[in-house]
Design a protein around this motif. Structure first.
Motif, PDB file in Angstrom:
ATOM      1  N   LEU A  98       0.822  -1.209   0.000  1.00  0.00           N
ATOM      2  CA  LEU A  98       0.000   0.000   0.000  1.00  0.00           C
ATOM      3  C   LEU A  98       0.856   1.259   0.000  1.00  0.00           C
ATOM      4  N   ASN A  99       2.147   1.094  -0.292  1.00  0.00           N
ATOM      5  CA  ASN A  99       3.105   2.205  -0.438  1.00  0.00           C
ATOM      6  C   ASN A  99       3.312   3.009   0.832  1.00  0.00           C
ATOM      7  N   PHE A 100       3.266   2.356   1.991  1.00  0.00           N
ATOM      8  CA  PHE A 100       3.653   3.018   3.228  1.00  0.00           C
ATOM      9  C   PHE A 100       5.177   3.042   3.255  1.00  0.00           C
ATOM     10  N   ALA A 101       5.744   4.188   3.458  1.00  0.00           N
ATOM     11  CA  ALA A 101       7.204   4.314   3.495  1.00  0.00           C
ATOM     12  C   ALA A 101       7.769   3.540   4.687  1.00  0.00           C
ATOM     13  N   PRO A 102       9.008   3.045   4.591  1.00  0.00           N
ATOM     14  CA  PRO A 102       9.593   2.298   5.711  1.00  0.00           C
ATOM     15  C   PRO A 102       9.637   3.082   7.019  1.00  0.00           C
ATOM     16  N   ASP A 103       9.690   4.411   6.937  1.00  0.00           N
ATOM     17  CA  ASP A 103       9.741   5.220   8.158  1.00  0.00           C
ATOM     18  C   ASP A 103       8.379   5.848   8.497  1.00  0.00           C
ATOM     19  N   HIS A 104       7.322   5.315   7.916  1.00  0.00           N
ATOM     20  CA  HIS A 104       5.982   5.847   8.179  1.00  0.00           C
ATOM     21  C   HIS A 104       5.622   5.623   9.652  1.00  0.00           C
ATOM     22  N   PRO A 105       4.974   6.595  10.312  1.00  0.00           N
ATOM     23  CA  PRO A 105       4.634   6.468  11.734  1.00  0.00           C
ATOM     24  C   PRO A 105       3.750   5.262  12.066  1.00  0.00           C
ATOM     25  N   ALA A 106       2.930   4.812  11.126  1.00  0.00           N
ATOM     26  CA  ALA A 106       2.066   3.664  11.394  1.00  0.00           C
ATOM     27  C   ALA A 106       2.866   2.393  11.627  1.00  0.00           C
ATOM     28  N   ARG A 107       4.104   2.347  11.125  1.00  0.00           N
ATOM     29  CA  ARG A 107       4.946   1.169  11.305  1.00  0.00           C
ATOM     30  C   ARG A 107       5.682   1.181  12.646  1.00  0.00           C
ATOM     31  N   ASP A 108       5.554   2.254  13.402  1.00  0.00           N
ATOM     32  CA  ASP A 108       6.276   2.357  14.675  1.00  0.00           C
ATOM     33  C   ASP A 108       5.745   1.348  15.684  1.00  0.00           C
ATOM     34  N   MET A 109       6.624   0.903  16.565  1.00  0.00           N
ATOM     35  CA  MET A 109       6.258  -0.074  17.588  1.00  0.00           C
ATOM     36  C   MET A 109       5.169   0.459  18.514  1.00  0.00           C
ATOM     37  N   GLN A 110       5.115   1.778  18.733  1.00  0.00           N
ATOM     38  CA  GLN A 110       4.123   2.312  19.657  1.00  0.00           C
ATOM     39  C   GLN A 110       2.728   2.393  19.027  1.00  0.00           C
ATOM     40  N   ILE A 150     -16.516  -3.851   0.109  1.00  0.00           N
ATOM     41  CA  ILE A 150     -16.548  -3.268   1.438  1.00  0.00           C
ATOM     42  C   ILE A 150     -15.797  -4.248   2.337  1.00  0.00           C
ATOM     43  N   CYS A 151     -14.908  -3.709   3.160  1.00  0.00           N
ATOM     44  CA  CYS A 151     -14.021  -4.532   3.993  1.00  0.00           C
ATOM     45  C   CYS A 151     -14.222  -4.215   5.470  1.00  0.00           C
ATOM     46  N   PRO A 152     -15.239  -4.791   6.093  1.00  0.00           N
ATOM     47  CA  PRO A 152     -15.416  -4.564   7.531  1.00  0.00           C
ATOM     48  C   PRO A 152     -14.538  -5.528   8.326  1.00  0.00           C
ATOM     49  N   GLY A 153     -14.192  -5.153   9.529  1.00  0.00           N
ATOM     50  CA  GLY A 153     -13.434  -6.080  10.365  1.00  0.00           C
ATOM     51  C   GLY A 153     -12.762  -5.387  11.530  1.00  0.00           C
ATOM     52  N   ARG A 154     -12.186  -6.211  12.401  1.00  0.00           N
ATOM     53  CA  ARG A 154     -11.469  -5.686  13.563  1.00  0.00           C
ATOM     54  C   ARG A 154     -10.098  -5.192  13.145  1.00  0.00           C
ATOM     55  N   VAL A 155      -9.701  -4.117  13.765  1.00  0.00           N
ATOM     56  CA  VAL A 155      -8.346  -3.596  13.600  1.00  0.00           C
ATOM     57  C   VAL A 155      -7.772  -3.324  14.981  1.00  0.00           C
ATOM     58  N   TYR A 156      -6.468  -3.312  15.056  1.00  0.00           N
ATOM     59  CA  TYR A 156      -5.788  -3.206  16.351  1.00  0.00           C
ATOM     60  C   TYR A 156      -4.779  -2.063  16.301  1.00  0.00           C
ATOM     61  N   ARG A 157      -4.832  -1.226  17.309  1.00  0.00           N
ATOM     62  CA  ARG A 157      -3.865  -0.132  17.445  1.00  0.00           C
ATOM     63  C   ARG A 157      -3.356  -0.136  18.868  1.00  0.00           C
ATOM     64  N   ASN A 158      -2.113   0.114  19.022  1.00  0.00           N
ATOM     65  CA  ASN A 158      -1.486   0.138  20.340  1.00  0.00           C
ATOM     66  C   ASN A 158      -1.786   1.490  20.980  1.00  0.00           C
ATOM     67  N   GLU A 159      -2.928   1.573  21.635  1.00  0.00           N
ATOM     68  CA  GLU A 159      -3.374   2.823  22.263  1.00  0.00           C
ATOM     69  C   GLU A 159      -3.703   2.578  23.721  1.00  0.00           C
ATOM     70  N   ALA A 160      -3.732   3.632  24.484  1.00  0.00           N
ATOM     71  CA  ALA A 160      -4.127   3.533  25.892  1.00  0.00           C
ATOM     72  C   ALA A 160      -5.613   3.200  25.959  1.00  0.00           C
ATOM     73  N   ILE A 161      -5.965   2.233  26.792  1.00  0.00           N
ATOM     74  CA  ILE A 161      -7.359   1.825  26.933  1.00  0.00           C
ATOM     75  C   ILE A 161      -8.050   2.779  27.904  1.00  0.00           C
ATOM     76  N   SER A 162      -9.189   3.301  27.455  1.00  0.00           N
ATOM     77  CA  SER A 162      -9.963   4.222  28.288  1.00  0.00           C
ATOM     78  C   SER A 162     -11.441   3.943  28.046  1.00  0.00           C
ATOM     79  N   ALA A 163     -12.278   4.777  28.632  1.00  0.00           N
ATOM     80  CA  ALA A 163     -13.717   4.617  28.433  1.00  0.00           C
ATOM     81  C   ALA A 163     -14.107   4.920  26.996  1.00  0.00           C
TER      82      ALA A 163
END
Length: 176
Positions: A98-110, A150-163
């Protein structure tokens, strides 16, 4: 019994005998039931007379599932196909194709949940998908344009869990 007078004369004897047999059988069964109830000798002691006569349906669909299915139905009626891909995928389909650059922020461990990492070749990394676009890259490998999915589904992001947020949520992308 009331209609017996309307029976033809030549059939009255036969019909009368059958009616009397039926009447005797019904009387016998009623007496038997009365005796059983009065003595308390029922076949099933655990029978609950207060129970509702119809089966009770257990459970319902979650509101998010109902809305998701309605959205899918709307898009399918407009000619879109439903496409679902894996929730655990490789870096190649999630980012590289999908042409995300190697240094794209989405690829970061956080930001991304990495399951397996390979420092020598990042395209071999195994991750929990952070968006449903990996479905798009897989569909484009198999089909030629025009593509309406249409592509529905679960996705995962490393975020702080809150309400308001959780580390996984439902996402849906529409591709034309």
């Amino acid at each position: 019994m009331a209609e017996f007078r309307n029976v033809a004369a030549d059939q009255k004897k036969t019909v009368g005998m059958k009616l009397n047999e039926l009447k005797q059988l019904a009387t016998y069964k009623l007496e038997e039931l009365r005796n059983t109830i009065s003595t308390g000798q029922t076949k099933c002691e655990a029978f609950d007379l207060t129970r509702t006569p119809y089966p009770i349906r257990l459970g319902t669909r979650h509101p998010l599932t109902i809305v998701r299915n309605q959205i899918i139905d709307i898009f399918q009626r407009m000619g879109f196909a439903l496409a679902e891909g894996p929730e655990i995928d490789d870096d190649l389909h999630v980012f590289t194709k999908l042409n995300f650059a190697p240094d794209h922020p989405a690829r970061d461990m956080q930001d991304t949940f990495f399951i397996e990492t390979h420092s020598d070749d990042v395209t071999k990394n195994v991750i929990l998908r952070s968006h449903t676009s990996n479905d798009q890259s897989r569909i484009m490998e198999r089909r030629q344009p025009p593509i309406r999915v249409i592509c529905p589904g679960r996705v995962y992001r490393n975020e702080a869990i809150s309400a308001r947020a959780h580390c996984f949520f439902i996402s849906s992308k529409v591709y034309i």
